[in-house]
Design an enzyme around this catalytic site. Sequence first.
Site, mmCIF file in Angstrom:
data_model
loop_
_atom_site.group_PDB
_atom_site.id
_atom_site.type_symbol
_atom_site.label_atom_id
_atom_site.label_comp_id
_atom_site.label_asym_id
_atom_site.label_seq_id
_atom_site.Cartn_x
_atom_site.Cartn_y
_atom_site.Cartn_z
ATOM 1 N N ASP A 10 0.885 -1.153 0.000
ATOM 2 C CA ASP A 10 0.000 0.000 0.000
ATOM 3 C C ASP A 10 0.937 1.221 0.000
ATOM 4 O OD1 ASP A 10 -2.286 1.677 0.516
ATOM 5 O OD2 ASP A 10 -1.635 1.753 2.609
ATOM 6 N N ASP A 12 -0.067 5.058 1.004
ATOM 7 C CA ASP A 12 -0.303 6.031 2.076
ATOM 8 C C ASP A 12 -0.217 5.355 3.442
ATOM 9 O OD1 ASP A 12 -0.929 8.167 0.258
ATOM 10 O OD2 ASP A 12 -2.916 7.315 -0.031
ATOM 11 N N GLY A 47 -7.450 3.831 3.577
ATOM 12 C CA GLY A 47 -7.596 2.719 2.634
ATOM 13 C C GLY A 47 -8.808 2.798 1.731
ATOM 14 N N ARG A 50 -11.800 8.111 -2.081
ATOM 15 C CA ARG A 50 -12.075 9.511 -1.733
ATOM 16 C C ARG A 50 -13.555 9.738 -1.412
ATOM 17 N NH1 ARG A 50 -10.199 13.411 -6.300
ATOM 18 N NH2 ARG A 50 -8.386 12.080 -5.994
ATOM 19 N N SER A 117 -5.504 5.402 -3.863
ATOM 20 C CA SER A 117 -5.423 6.826 -4.174
ATOM 21 C C SER A 117 -5.280 7.101 -5.664
ATOM 22 C CB SER A 117 -4.243 7.439 -3.428
ATOM 23 O OG SER A 117 -4.067 8.772 -3.848
ATOM 24 N N ASN A 119 -4.083 9.798 -6.530
ATOM 25 C CA ASN A 119 -2.866 10.626 -6.546
ATOM 26 C C ASN A 119 -1.602 9.785 -6.412
ATOM 27 O OD1 ASN A 119 -4.053 13.395 -6.507
ATOM 28 N ND2 ASN A 119 -4.959 12.658 -4.614
ATOM 29 N N ASP A 171 -1.535 -0.475 6.232
ATOM 30 C CA ASP A 171 -1.707 0.239 7.508
ATOM 31 C C ASP A 171 -3.189 0.448 7.849
ATOM 32 O OD1 ASP A 171 -2.143 2.155 5.428
ATOM 33 O OD2 ASP A 171 -1.952 3.743 6.913
HETATM 34 C C1 BG6 Z 1 -5.940 5.759 0.271
HETATM 35 C C2 BG6 Z 1 -5.926 6.503 1.583
HETATM 36 O O1 BG6 Z 1 -4.646 5.311 -0.019
HETATM 37 O O2 BG6 Z 1 -6.392 6.603 -0.781
HETATM 38 C C3 BG6 Z 1 -7.291 7.104 1.852
HETATM 39 O O3 BG6 Z 1 -5.583 5.602 2.620
HETATM 40 C C4 BG6 Z 1 -7.704 7.992 0.684
HETATM 41 O O4 BG6 Z 1 -7.247 7.846 3.052
HETATM 42 C C5 BG6 Z 1 -7.696 7.145 -0.578
HETATM 43 O O5 BG6 Z 1 -9.011 8.516 0.892
HETATM 44 C C6 BG6 Z 1 -8.107 7.929 -1.828
HETATM 45 O O6 BG6 Z 1 -7.137 8.899 -2.103
HETATM 46 P P1 BG6 Z 1 -7.279 10.025 -3.211
HETATM 47 O O7 BG6 Z 1 -5.868 10.570 -3.302
HETATM 48 O O8 BG6 Z 1 -7.726 9.381 -4.468
HETATM 49 O O9 BG6 Z 1 -8.247 11.029 -2.705
HETATM 50 MG MG MG Z 2 -2.655 3.147 3.652
#
Ligand code: BG6
Ligand code: MG
Length: 216
Positions: A10, A12, A47, A50, A117, A119, A171
Amino acid sequence: MNLISACIFDLDGVIVDTAHYHFLAWKRLAHELGYELTPADNENLKGVSRMRSLEIVLQLGGVTATAHEKELMANKKNTWFNDYVERMMPEEIFPGVKQLIRDLKSNGIKVGLASSSKNAKTVIKLLHIQNEFDAIVDGTMIEHSKPHPEIFLLTAKKLGVKPEECLVFEDAEAGVAAALAAGMKCVGVGNAQQLNRAHEIVANTADFKISELSKL
Ligand code: BG6
Ligand code: MG
């Protein structure tokens, strides 16, 4: 016999502390809406996607919103998150993680990244680790977010390995659940109580010893 042939990370909270930046951005949104988010609330946001995170945040404050308002809120949070993240330096990668990835690879273990994510690619580029993975799956490539196993199953497929040969580093409670639902082994990174379904718990990702692979 060593059954693990791939490790899936993972991002984040496992490779870098971006979980904290997600928290700061959600906290800022909640504050703007008139209530406070606690670190305990944040555990449920880890995890998941969004939009699912937003639903949880709004529910915690008893806030109802239209689909359009939700989209605006999610965009706002994402802008704040990106403002925090764009200042990030490669040194912010958790100590020892890059070495662990390299050690795994030199031991013939494939390495994948599986992050909910959207991002994720930006973050790994900022950390200069975009070329360290044999396969990358992020939030733009999946339909169902963790705890659904889709992201891990897709990563295993891209790595060309069977799910039962994979070890996931997570995590988030939702991430541990997703790994188990995929039929994979899981190392929980962080709180032992929160992640008690994982096969092994470490305080920090780099605390994991490669010699443990054969014992899982
Ligand atoms: C996960 C995070 O990796 O990505 C979450 O643990 C987050 O907290 C999710 O909401 C989505 O991320 P993003 O960057 O697409 O908003
Ligand atoms: Mg994580």
